[in-house]
Design an enzyme around this catalytic site. Structure first.
Site, PDB file in Angstrom:
ATOM      1  N   LYS A 104       0.596  -1.433   0.345  1.00 30.41           N
ATOM      2  CA  LYS A 104      -0.316  -0.508  -0.063  1.00 30.41           C
ATOM      3  C   LYS A 104       0.562   1.400   0.279  1.00 30.41           C
ATOM      4  O   LYS A 104       0.547   2.446  -0.024  1.00 30.41           O
ATOM      5  CB  LYS A 104      -0.920   0.121   1.376  1.00 30.41           C
ATOM      6  CG  LYS A 104      -0.043   0.030   2.658  1.00 30.41           C
ATOM      7  CD  LYS A 104      -0.825   0.547   3.828  1.00 30.41           C
ATOM      8  CE  LYS A 104      -0.173   0.892   5.017  1.00 30.41           C
ATOM      9  NZ  LYS A 104      -0.987   1.397   5.538  1.00 30.41           N
ATOM     10  N   SER A 159     -10.199   2.148  -1.878  1.00 28.55           N
ATOM     11  CA  SER A 159      -9.556   3.588  -1.290  1.00 28.55           C
ATOM     12  C   SER A 159     -10.058   4.561  -1.959  1.00 28.55           C
ATOM     13  O   SER A 159     -10.382   4.240  -3.401  1.00 28.55           O
ATOM     14  CB  SER A 159      -7.736   3.595  -1.302  1.00 28.55           C
ATOM     15  OG  SER A 159      -7.310   4.702  -1.247  1.00 28.55           O
ATOM     16  N   TYR A 176      -0.444   1.456  -7.209  1.00 35.46           N
ATOM     17  CA  TYR A 176      -0.900   0.769  -6.009  1.00 35.46           C
ATOM     18  C   TYR A 176      -1.865   1.680  -6.526  1.00 35.46           C
ATOM     19  O   TYR A 176      -3.626   0.667  -6.656  1.00 35.46           O
ATOM     20  CB  TYR A 176      -0.604   2.031  -4.925  1.00 35.46           C
ATOM     21  CG  TYR A 176      -0.993   1.554  -3.736  1.00 35.46           C
ATOM     22  CD1 TYR A 176      -2.355   3.505  -4.015  1.00 35.46           C
ATOM     23  CD2 TYR A 176      -1.570   0.842  -3.019  1.00 35.46           C
ATOM     24  CE1 TYR A 176      -3.169   2.542  -2.379  1.00 35.46           C
ATOM     25  CE2 TYR A 176      -2.649   0.568  -2.161  1.00 35.46           C
ATOM     26  CZ  TYR A 176      -3.239   1.342  -2.045  1.00 35.46           C
ATOM     27  OH  TYR A 176      -4.774   1.822  -0.259  1.00 35.46           O
ATOM     28  N   LYS A 184      -6.045  -1.192  -6.810  1.00 36.80           N
ATOM     29  CA  LYS A 184      -7.469  -0.759  -6.475  1.00 36.80           C
ATOM     30  C   LYS A 184      -8.310  -0.562  -7.145  1.00 36.80           C
ATOM     31  O   LYS A 184      -9.752  -1.142  -6.726  1.00 36.80           O
ATOM     32  CB  LYS A 184      -7.710   0.753  -5.989  1.00 36.80           C
ATOM     33  CG  LYS A 184      -6.371   0.551  -3.968  1.00 36.80           C
ATOM     34  CD  LYS A 184      -7.095  -0.877  -2.881  1.00 36.80           C
ATOM     35  CE  LYS A 184      -6.100  -1.051  -2.165  1.00 36.80           C
ATOM     36  NZ  LYS A 184      -6.092  -2.637  -1.871  1.00 36.80           N
TER      37      LYS A 184
HETATM   38  C1  WQD Z   1      -1.724  13.073   3.975  1.00 44.42           C
HETATM   39  C2  WQD Z   1      -1.227  14.811   3.697  1.00 44.42           C
HETATM   40  C3  WQD Z   1       0.058  14.807   2.362  1.00 44.42           C
HETATM   41  C4  WQD Z   1       3.119  12.801   5.089  1.00 44.42           C
HETATM   42  C5  WQD Z   1      -1.787   7.545   1.480  1.00 44.42           C
HETATM   43  C6  WQD Z   1      -1.981   6.993   0.454  1.00 44.42           C
HETATM   44  C7  WQD Z   1      -3.550   6.450   0.566  1.00 44.42           C
HETATM   45  C8  WQD Z   1      -3.535   5.468   1.542  1.00 44.42           C
HETATM   46  C9  WQD Z   1      -3.321   6.867   2.704  1.00 44.42           C
HETATM   47  C10 WQD Z   1      -3.172   3.393   1.514  1.00 44.42           C
HETATM   48  C11 WQD Z   1      -0.674  15.216   2.326  1.00 44.42           C
HETATM   49  C12 WQD Z   1       0.783  15.529   3.656  1.00 44.42           C
HETATM   50  C13 WQD Z   1       2.352  13.670   5.371  1.00 44.42           C
HETATM   51  C14 WQD Z   1       4.259  14.057   5.417  1.00 44.42           C
HETATM   52  C15 WQD Z   1       2.831  15.944   4.691  1.00 44.42           C
HETATM   53  N1  WQD Z   1      -3.019   4.814   1.693  1.00 44.42           N
HETATM   54  N2  WQD Z   1       2.237  15.182   4.777  1.00 44.42           N
HETATM   55  N3  WQD Z   1       4.332  15.536   5.307  1.00 44.42           N
HETATM   56  O1  WQD Z   1      -1.122  10.726   0.917  1.00 44.42           O
HETATM   57  O2  WQD Z   1      -3.933  11.249   1.201  1.00 44.42           O
HETATM   58  O3  WQD Z   1      -2.932   9.436   1.295  1.00 44.42           O
HETATM   59  O4  WQD Z   1      -2.016   7.169   2.603  1.00 44.42           O
HETATM   60  O5  WQD Z   1      -5.017   3.183   1.428  1.00 44.42           O
HETATM   61  O6  WQD Z   1      -3.821   5.682  -0.932  1.00 44.42           O
HETATM   62  O7  WQD Z   1      -2.355   7.612  -0.968  1.00 44.42           O
HETATM   63  O8  WQD Z   1      -2.159  10.068   3.425  1.00 44.42           O
HETATM   64  O9  WQD Z   1      -1.067  10.261   5.080  1.00 44.42           O
HETATM   65  O10 WQD Z   1       0.638  10.516   2.761  1.00 44.42           O
HETATM   66  O11 WQD Z   1      -0.341  12.436   3.647  1.00 44.42           O
HETATM   67  O12 WQD Z   1       2.574  17.090   5.027  1.00 44.42           O
HETATM   68  O13 WQD Z   1       5.210  13.931   6.241  1.00 44.42           O
HETATM   69  O14 WQD Z   1      -0.159  15.531   4.880  1.00 44.42           O
HETATM   70  O15 WQD Z   1       0.656  15.843   1.642  1.00 44.42           O
HETATM   71  O16 WQD Z   1      -1.323  16.598   2.075  1.00 44.42           O
HETATM   72  P1  WQD Z   1      -2.548  10.420   1.569  1.00 44.42           P
HETATM   73  P2  WQD Z   1      -0.773  10.812   3.785  1.00 44.42           P
END
Ligand code: WQD
Length: 338
Positions: A85, A125, A150, A154
């Site tokens: 994932k 997702s 990924y 899905k």
């Molecule tokens: C959230 C927000 C980042 C890390 C992903 C997958 C999704 C699901 C959940 C599996 C974004 C910001 C993040 C950091 C940051 N996974 N961020 N600094 O990308 O919405 O979703 O995880 O099913 O499919 O795509 O989640 O937590 O990575 O990011 O600023 O160190 O936090 O830019 O806006 P995301 P995330």
């Protein structure tokens, strides 16, 4: 009633096993432990006081799946979490993702095709929506061209299940499109265990707060949002786990309106990265060390769910607030580092 949970030692899987056991289901877990640990079983048992059956093997071993279903021919439902994932990793290793996330789904469905009745819950997702044209996002929003292998696995997974259910009416399926699962069980017996440097926001925040990481990088603050940072729908993992149980019950009780249904599972509320940081600082009563950094490739500006369908048809809604979820994540981080 016996339920198979693939990937049941994982973050969402383990929380779902707890909720299944709380409802009296007998649980069998298949997990290859590539991104989880058998120690999680102890945490689950500490919460529910119940035992479970655990079999460690890789779902890519098709013969082992066939043999498993021969031994467990009384399985009436499957909740399929097992998958890779990590969005970034999927870009670098597409074949690993297509093999692990797609071929294993086919192998499991092939075993269900021979049964007289099977209920199947698929871990999908909100990634399938990409950057939706309208917010909040409903299940009718168009599925966009995937931004990563990924996300594509899905989308493909949903299409495989849809086509299978058309031909095998004995298989009833629900795809749950998760928004952003966060937090940990309030007991702090189970939670998220990211391996290496966390890609996701919340574990990076809690690891920064506990001193494991130097500083959080906020990936961009010039998005077209209220404070310039990205908006997501952060749902407590226990709320998400409960959605799986009600979805399974819908199928087992024959309340589904078609053989293949899709539900968004989120809170219906969007929170920006800066709002998450503010909430975390409040619940942890400490300042978080962060800086504004460059945007992350592939990030969408905003996504949050329209949960009307799950509210009305599953009778389910998320109960935990962002503060509650972050507080449970922080309690868990402190517990595992103590
Ligand atoms: C959230 C927000 C980042 C890390 C992903 C997958 C999704 C699901 C959940 C599996 C974004 C910001 C993040 C950091 C940051 N996974 N961020 N600094 O990308 O919405 O979703 O995880 O099913 O499919 O795509 O989640 O937590 O990575 O990011 O600023 O160190 O936090 O830019 O806006 P995301 P995330």
């Amino acid at each position: 009633m016996k339920i198979l949970v693939t990937g049941g030692l994982g973050f969402i899987g383990s929380h779902t096993v707890v909720e299944l056991q709380n409802k009296g289901y007998e649980v069998v877990i298949i997990d290859n432990c590539s991104n989880s640990s058998p120690d999680v079983i102890k945490g689950i048992r500490n919460i529910t006081g119940k035992d479970l059956i655990f079999e460690k093997f890789d779902l890519r071993e098709k013969d082992k799946i066939k043999e498993f279903f021969k031994r467990h021919n009384d399985i009436e439902g499957v909740i399929h979490f097992a998958a890779s994932k990590a969005v970034g990793e999927s870009v670098e290793k597409p074949l690993l993702y297509y093999e692990n996330n797609v071929s294993t789904l086919v192998y499991i469905l092939q075993q269900l095709a021979d049964k007289t009745s099977a209920s199947f819950i698929f871990s999908s997702s909100c990634t399938v929506y990409g950057q939706a044209d309208e917010l909040p996002i409903t299940e009718d929003a168009p599925v966009k061209v995937a931004e990563s292998p990924y996300g594509n696995t899905k989308q493909i997974g949903e299409e495989i299940i849809r086509d299978t259910c058309k031909v095998y009416p004995a298989i009833k399926a629900i795809a749950l499109r998760y928004f952003n699962p966060i937090g940990a069980h309030p007991s702090a017996e189970i939670g998220e265990l990211p391996i290496g440097v966390p890609q996701n926001l919340i574990p990076f925040i809690t690891q920064t707060a506990i001193g494991l990481r130097e500083q959080l990088s906020v990936f961009g603050d010039d998005y077209p949002t209220t404070d310039g940072t990205c908006i997501r729908d952060y749902i407590h993992v226990v709320d998400l786990a409960k959605a799986h149980v009600v979805a399974l019950q819908r199928l087992l009780e024959g309340k589904n309106t078609s053989n293949y249904e899709v539900f968004n599972v989120g809170t219906g509320t969007g929170s920006s990265v800066l709002e998450v940081i503010q909430s975390f600082e409040k619940v942890s009563d400490q300042k978080l060390n962060y800086k504004i950094a460059e945007k992350r490739e592939g990030d969408i500006t905003a996504a949050y769910a329209d949960t009307t369908k799950a509210n009305n048809e599953l009778g389910w809604s998320a109960k935990s607030s962002l503060d509650d979820s972050l507080s449970s994540a922080w309690k868990w981080e402190q517990k595992i580092r103590s």
